[in-house]
Design a protein around this motif. Structure first.
Motif, PDB file in Angstrom:
ATOM      1  N   SER A  10       0.887  -1.165  -0.017  1.00 41.19           N
ATOM      2  CA  SER A  10      -0.186  -0.116  -0.030  1.00 41.19           C
ATOM      3  C   SER A  10       0.900   1.245   0.141  1.00 41.19           C
ATOM      4  O   SER A  10       0.421   2.311  -0.762  1.00 41.19           O
ATOM      5  CB  SER A  10      -0.747  -0.004   1.346  1.00 41.19           C
ATOM      6  OG  SER A  10      -1.828  -1.109   1.341  1.00 41.19           O
ATOM      7  N   ILE A  11       1.935   1.255   0.757  1.00 47.50           N
ATOM      8  CA  ILE A  11       2.847   2.612   0.760  1.00 47.50           C
ATOM      9  C   ILE A  11       3.459   2.538  -0.463  1.00 47.50           C
ATOM     10  O   ILE A  11       3.631   3.940  -0.977  1.00 47.50           O
ATOM     11  CB  ILE A  11       3.953   2.403   1.765  1.00 47.50           C
ATOM     12  CG1 ILE A  11       3.334   2.381   3.390  1.00 47.50           C
ATOM     13  CG2 ILE A  11       5.098   3.359   1.644  1.00 47.50           C
ATOM     14  CD1 ILE A  11       4.123   2.024   4.281  1.00 47.50           C
ATOM     15  N   LEU A  12       3.900   1.447  -1.057  1.00 48.19           N
ATOM     16  CA  LEU A  12       4.496   1.497  -2.708  1.00 48.19           C
ATOM     17  C   LEU A  12       3.687   2.092  -3.723  1.00 48.19           C
ATOM     18  O   LEU A  12       3.860   2.971  -4.506  1.00 48.19           O
ATOM     19  CB  LEU A  12       5.060   0.097  -2.865  1.00 48.19           C
ATOM     20  CG  LEU A  12       6.350  -0.237  -2.138  1.00 48.19           C
ATOM     21  CD1 LEU A  12       6.628  -1.649  -2.564  1.00 48.19           C
ATOM     22  CD2 LEU A  12       7.570   0.460  -2.421  1.00 48.19           C
ATOM     23  N   MET A  13       2.239   1.672  -3.656  1.00 47.99           N
ATOM     24  CA  MET A  13       1.249   2.291  -4.109  1.00 47.99           C
ATOM     25  C   MET A  13       0.884   3.700  -4.266  1.00 47.99           C
ATOM     26  O   MET A  13       0.781   4.382  -5.063  1.00 47.99           O
ATOM     27  CB  MET A  13      -0.042   1.314  -4.277  1.00 47.99           C
ATOM     28  CG  MET A  13      -0.977   1.573  -5.391  1.00 47.99           C
ATOM     29  SD  MET A  13      -0.498   1.368  -6.954  1.00 47.99           S
ATOM     30  CE  MET A  13      -1.643   1.821  -7.931  1.00 47.99           C
ATOM     31  N   GLY A  14       1.058   4.034  -3.005  1.00 48.69           N
ATOM     32  CA  GLY A  14       0.752   5.443  -2.609  1.00 48.69           C
ATOM     33  C   GLY A  14       1.924   6.459  -3.126  1.00 48.69           C
ATOM     34  O   GLY A  14       1.793   7.494  -3.859  1.00 48.69           O
ATOM     35  N   MET A  15       3.155   5.653  -3.240  1.00 52.59           N
ATOM     36  CA  MET A  15       4.271   6.473  -3.618  1.00 52.59           C
ATOM     37  C   MET A  15       4.230   6.597  -5.243  1.00 52.59           C
ATOM     38  O   MET A  15       4.508   7.488  -5.979  1.00 52.59           O
ATOM     39  CB  MET A  15       5.657   5.759  -3.433  1.00 52.59           C
ATOM     40  CG  MET A  15       5.892   5.803  -2.037  1.00 52.59           C
ATOM     41  SD  MET A  15       7.306   4.962  -1.397  1.00 52.59           S
ATOM     42  CE  MET A  15       8.530   6.158  -0.902  1.00 52.59           C
ATOM     43  N   VAL A  16       3.741   5.541  -5.827  1.00 54.77           N
ATOM     44  CA  VAL A  16       3.727   5.370  -7.312  1.00 54.77           C
ATOM     45  C   VAL A  16       2.666   6.489  -7.807  1.00 54.77           C
ATOM     46  O   VAL A  16       2.750   7.074  -8.650  1.00 54.77           O
ATOM     47  CB  VAL A  16       3.102   4.041  -7.745  1.00 54.77           C
ATOM     48  CG1 VAL A  16       2.638   3.959  -9.270  1.00 54.77           C
ATOM     49  CG2 VAL A  16       4.387   2.935  -7.684  1.00 54.77           C
ATOM     50  N   ALA A  17       1.627   6.423  -6.965  1.00 55.18           N
ATOM     51  CA  ALA A  17       0.640   7.617  -7.387  1.00 55.18           C
ATOM     52  C   ALA A  17       0.826   8.765  -7.160  1.00 55.18           C
ATOM     53  O   ALA A  17       0.717   9.906  -8.129  1.00 55.18           O
ATOM     54  CB  ALA A  17      -0.700   7.442  -6.392  1.00 55.18           C
ATOM     55  N   LEU A  18       1.847   9.173  -6.037  1.00 54.63           N
ATOM     56  CA  LEU A  18       2.775  10.691  -5.875  1.00 54.63           C
ATOM     57  C   LEU A  18       3.584  10.683  -7.119  1.00 54.63           C
ATOM     58  O   LEU A  18       3.532  12.087  -7.398  1.00 54.63           O
ATOM     59  CB  LEU A  18       3.277  10.696  -4.442  1.00 54.63           C
ATOM     60  CG  LEU A  18       3.660  11.861  -4.120  1.00 54.63           C
ATOM     61  CD1 LEU A  18       2.370  12.986  -3.937  1.00 54.63           C
ATOM     62  CD2 LEU A  18       4.363  11.464  -2.631  1.00 54.63           C
ATOM     63  N   ILE A  19       4.356   9.724  -7.669  1.00 49.03           N
ATOM     64  CA  ILE A  19       5.070  10.211  -8.770  1.00 49.03           C
ATOM     65  C   ILE A  19       4.367  10.426  -9.987  1.00 49.03           C
ATOM     66  O   ILE A  19       5.032  11.497 -10.708  1.00 49.03           O
ATOM     67  CB  ILE A  19       6.158   9.069  -8.755  1.00 49.03           C
ATOM     68  CG1 ILE A  19       7.113   8.842  -7.596  1.00 49.03           C
ATOM     69  CG2 ILE A  19       6.852   9.146 -10.178  1.00 49.03           C
ATOM     70  CD1 ILE A  19       7.962   7.603  -7.139  1.00 49.03           C
ATOM     71  N   PHE A  66      -1.253  10.677  -2.107  1.00 50.41           N
ATOM     72  CA  PHE A  66      -0.521   9.376  -1.581  1.00 50.41           C
ATOM     73  C   PHE A  66      -1.720   8.633  -0.638  1.00 50.41           C
ATOM     74  O   PHE A  66      -1.522   7.544  -0.772  1.00 50.41           O
ATOM     75  CB  PHE A  66       0.514   9.858  -0.674  1.00 50.41           C
ATOM     76  CG  PHE A  66       1.079   8.947   0.093  1.00 50.41           C
ATOM     77  CD1 PHE A  66       2.167   8.172  -0.334  1.00 50.41           C
ATOM     78  CD2 PHE A  66       0.794   8.563   1.319  1.00 50.41           C
ATOM     79  CE1 PHE A  66       2.657   7.009   0.227  1.00 50.41           C
ATOM     80  CE2 PHE A  66       1.289   7.584   1.904  1.00 50.41           C
ATOM     81  CZ  PHE A  66       2.214   6.617   1.544  1.00 50.41           C
ATOM     82  N   ALA A  67      -2.382   9.468  -0.160  1.00 50.65           N
ATOM     83  CA  ALA A  67      -3.536   8.508   0.815  1.00 50.65           C
ATOM     84  C   ALA A  67      -4.532   7.740  -0.132  1.00 50.65           C
ATOM     85  O   ALA A  67      -4.861   6.771   0.068  1.00 50.65           O
ATOM     86  CB  ALA A  67      -4.326   9.589   1.645  1.00 50.65           C
ATOM     87  N   ALA A  68      -4.812   8.414  -1.411  1.00 53.10           N
ATOM     88  CA  ALA A  68      -5.754   7.602  -2.412  1.00 53.10           C
ATOM     89  C   ALA A  68      -5.080   6.458  -2.603  1.00 53.10           C
ATOM     90  O   ALA A  68      -5.717   5.371  -2.614  1.00 53.10           O
ATOM     91  CB  ALA A  68      -6.412   8.671  -3.204  1.00 53.10           C
ATOM     92  N   GLY A  69      -3.817   6.605  -3.199  1.00 49.91           N
ATOM     93  CA  GLY A  69      -3.186   5.456  -3.573  1.00 49.91           C
ATOM     94  C   GLY A  69      -3.124   4.480  -2.513  1.00 49.91           C
ATOM     95  O   GLY A  69      -3.064   3.177  -2.776  1.00 49.91           O
ATOM     96  N   PHE A  70      -2.532   4.758  -1.204  1.00 45.18           N
ATOM     97  CA  PHE A  70      -2.462   3.802  -0.214  1.00 45.18           C
ATOM     98  C   PHE A  70      -3.860   3.118  -0.020  1.00 45.18           C
ATOM     99  O   PHE A  70      -3.726   2.003   0.155  1.00 45.18           O
ATOM    100  CB  PHE A  70      -1.861   4.530   0.896  1.00 45.18           C
ATOM    101  CG  PHE A  70      -1.918   3.628   2.248  1.00 45.18           C
ATOM    102  CD1 PHE A  70      -0.554   3.058   2.310  1.00 45.18           C
ATOM    103  CD2 PHE A  70      -2.817   3.438   3.171  1.00 45.18           C
ATOM    104  CE1 PHE A  70      -0.663   2.288   3.566  1.00 45.18           C
ATOM    105  CE2 PHE A  70      -2.722   2.767   4.310  1.00 45.18           C
ATOM    106  CZ  PHE A  70      -1.602   2.234   4.459  1.00 45.18           C
ATOM    107  N   TRP A  71      -4.968   3.773   0.124  1.00 44.84           N
ATOM    108  CA  TRP A  71      -6.315   3.155   0.744  1.00 44.84           C
ATOM    109  C   TRP A  71      -6.646   2.485  -0.555  1.00 44.84           C
ATOM    110  O   TRP A  71      -7.241   1.234  -0.467  1.00 44.84           O
ATOM    111  CB  TRP A  71      -7.208   4.520   0.861  1.00 44.84           C
ATOM    112  CG  TRP A  71      -8.608   3.876   1.251  1.00 44.84           C
ATOM    113  CD1 TRP A  71      -9.634   3.951   0.481  1.00 44.84           C
ATOM    114  CD2 TRP A  71      -8.799   3.236   2.547  1.00 44.84           C
ATOM    115  NE1 TRP A  71     -10.537   3.457   1.045  1.00 44.84           N
ATOM    116  CE2 TRP A  71     -10.198   3.031   2.600  1.00 44.84           C
ATOM    117  CE3 TRP A  71      -8.066   3.118   3.576  1.00 44.84           C
ATOM    118  CZ2 TRP A  71     -10.775   2.546   3.503  1.00 44.84           C
ATOM    119  CZ3 TRP A  71      -8.692   2.444   4.787  1.00 44.84           C
ATOM    120  CH2 TRP A  71     -10.071   2.205   4.728  1.00 44.84           C
TER     121      TRP A  71
END
Length: 91
Positions: A10-19, A66-71
């Protein structure tokens, strides 16, 4: 897969969404400024723009992305295999 792996994914997906959002931000806001500078014919060596500022709104939007990608990944990763088995007709 255990709980720590769900959090890590989930953290990695949040970082991908942020990038991805950062790349879109640069494409939408900075590249038109570069095109405007190139067409001006100033002939300078570097670009110094006071119009591009990163304020608190940028960081709030970045945190929300980031929160949306994490969630999204956390909810998707928390599904059990039983729910997938029932979708295939297994009981």
């Amino acid at each position: 897969m255990g709980k720590p792996m769900i959090y890590l994914k989930s953290i990695l997906m949040g970082m991908v969404a942020l990038i991805v959002s950062l790349i879109l931000y640069v494409a939408i806001s900075v590249l038109p400024l570069v095109a405007q500078w190139r067409d001006s014919g100033s002939g300078g060596i570097g670009i110094v723009s006071t119009n591009v500022t990163i304020g608190p709104v940028f960081w709030i939007v970045a945190a929300l992305i980031f929160a949306a990608g994490f969630w999204w990944q956390f909810r998707r990763g928390g599904q059990t295999t039983k729910s997938h088995g029932r979708a295939n007709g297994n009981r």
